[in-house]
Design an enzyme around this catalytic site. Sequence first.
Site, PDB file in Angstrom:
ATOM      1  N   LYS A   1       0.827  -1.185   0.000  1.00  0.00           N
ATOM      2  CA  LYS A   1       0.000   0.000   0.000  1.00  0.00           C
ATOM      3  C   LYS A   1       0.869   1.246   0.000  1.00  0.00           C
ATOM      4  O   LYS A   1       0.495   2.292  -0.516  1.00  0.00           O
ATOM      5  CB  LYS A   1      -0.897   0.032   1.231  1.00  0.00           C
ATOM      6  CG  LYS A   1      -1.859  -1.112   1.322  1.00  0.00           C
ATOM      7  CD  LYS A   1      -2.646  -1.063   2.601  1.00  0.00           C
ATOM      8  CE  LYS A   1      -3.511  -2.288   2.743  1.00  0.00           C
ATOM      9  NZ  LYS A   1      -4.137  -2.350   4.062  1.00  0.00           N
ATOM     10  N   GLY A   2       2.043   1.147   0.584  1.00  0.00           N
ATOM     11  CA  GLY A   2       2.879   2.318   0.796  1.00  0.00           C
ATOM     12  C   GLY A   2       3.258   3.076  -0.458  1.00  0.00           C
ATOM     13  O   GLY A   2       3.344   4.297  -0.450  1.00  0.00           O
TER      14      GLY A   2
ATOM     15  N   LYS B   1      17.404   2.739   2.139  1.00  0.00           N
ATOM     16  CA  LYS B   1      18.258   2.508   3.312  1.00  0.00           C
ATOM     17  C   LYS B   1      19.383   1.553   2.916  1.00  0.00           C
ATOM     18  O   LYS B   1      19.340   0.368   3.239  1.00  0.00           O
ATOM     19  CB  LYS B   1      17.463   1.853   4.446  1.00  0.00           C
ATOM     20  CG  LYS B   1      16.519   2.712   5.190  1.00  0.00           C
ATOM     21  CD  LYS B   1      16.009   1.901   6.383  1.00  0.00           C
ATOM     22  CE  LYS B   1      14.793   2.505   7.004  1.00  0.00           C
ATOM     23  NZ  LYS B   1      14.272   1.661   8.094  1.00  0.00           N
TER      24      LYS B   1
ATOM     25  N   PHE C   1      13.186   3.704  11.671  1.00  0.00           N
ATOM     26  CA  PHE C   1      11.873   3.263  11.224  1.00  0.00           C
ATOM     27  C   PHE C   1      11.061   4.504  10.890  1.00  0.00           C
ATOM     28  O   PHE C   1      10.815   5.348  11.751  1.00  0.00           O
ATOM     29  CB  PHE C   1      11.158   2.409  12.276  1.00  0.00           C
ATOM     30  CG  PHE C   1       9.941   1.754  11.707  1.00  0.00           C
ATOM     31  CD1 PHE C   1      10.057   0.630  10.897  1.00  0.00           C
ATOM     32  CD2 PHE C   1       8.682   2.280  11.935  1.00  0.00           C
ATOM     33  CE1 PHE C   1       8.934   0.040  10.333  1.00  0.00           C
ATOM     34  CE2 PHE C   1       7.552   1.692  11.376  1.00  0.00           C
ATOM     35  CZ  PHE C   1       7.688   0.569  10.572  1.00  0.00           C
TER      36      PHE C   1
ATOM     37  N   ASP D   1       3.790   3.160   6.847  1.00  0.00           N
ATOM     38  CA  ASP D   1       2.983   3.031   8.058  1.00  0.00           C
ATOM     39  C   ASP D   1       3.708   2.282   9.162  1.00  0.00           C
ATOM     40  O   ASP D   1       4.713   1.613   8.938  1.00  0.00           O
ATOM     41  CB  ASP D   1       1.682   2.293   7.745  1.00  0.00           C
ATOM     42  CG  ASP D   1       1.898   0.798   7.547  1.00  0.00           C
ATOM     43  OD1 ASP D   1       1.333   0.006   8.324  1.00  0.00           O
ATOM     44  OD2 ASP D   1       2.640   0.410   6.611  1.00  0.00           O
TER      45      ASP D   1
ATOM     46  N   ARG E   1       0.187   6.644   7.583  1.00  0.00           N
ATOM     47  CA  ARG E   1       0.366   6.698   6.132  1.00  0.00           C
ATOM     48  C   ARG E   1       0.036   8.077   5.571  1.00  0.00           C
ATOM     49  O   ARG E   1       0.635   8.518   4.605  1.00  0.00           O
ATOM     50  CB  ARG E   1      -0.546   5.687   5.425  1.00  0.00           C
ATOM     51  CG  ARG E   1      -0.084   4.272   5.488  1.00  0.00           C
ATOM     52  CD  ARG E   1      -0.949   3.402   4.553  1.00  0.00           C
ATOM     53  NE  ARG E   1      -0.841   2.012   4.889  1.00  0.00           N
ATOM     54  CZ  ARG E   1       0.153   1.218   4.520  1.00  0.00           C
ATOM     55  NH1 ARG E   1       1.130   1.693   3.789  1.00  0.00           N
ATOM     56  NH2 ARG E   1       0.175  -0.047   4.867  1.00  0.00           N
TER      57      ARG E   1
END
Length: 174
Positions: free
Chosen positions: A41-42, A129, A150, A157, A163
């Site tokens: 979804k990101g 990263k 993070f 999310d 989000r």
Amino acid sequence: MAERVEVLLSEEEVNKRIREIGDQISKDYAGKQVHLVCVLKGGSFFMCELAKRITVPVSLDFMSVSSYGKDTKSSGVVRIVKDLDEPLTDKHVLVIEDIVDSGRTLSYLLEMLKDRGPKDVKLCTLLDKPSRRVVDVKVDYTGFEIPDEFVVGYGLDYDQKYRNLPYVGIVKFD
């Protein structure tokens, strides 16, 4: 355990960089159509903003893979939750991802997509990263290299929260 979010990349920084990536993709694919494959979804927030800034013809498709669940670290086990709706044969495919971390998920996904007969497959990510990489993955377009934190916002999310933040932030646990 409570969490809070500290801004890492402002909304203005993110929007500026997406415009720059859109310009570069438009130059690189001049005279061609590019097929954007969004990793849900990101990646959806990034892909929508990026697609608006690409001047060559685009088509879109969506795929959902999972390797995180409710944890903050990848499990390394990749599951295809939703596959593509259209074939990739003879298309210029650009996979759109929110973040490249260990590289496990993307390595698996890119190899799978290459087996579907596209003209080429490239990778575009908002965040990278490289310090966390355990599998070598070539990223063709990178928004930002970030530290090993993070992060949430702009589609990313933590347990389905954050989000919708218009910036990228670091989750801090109190």
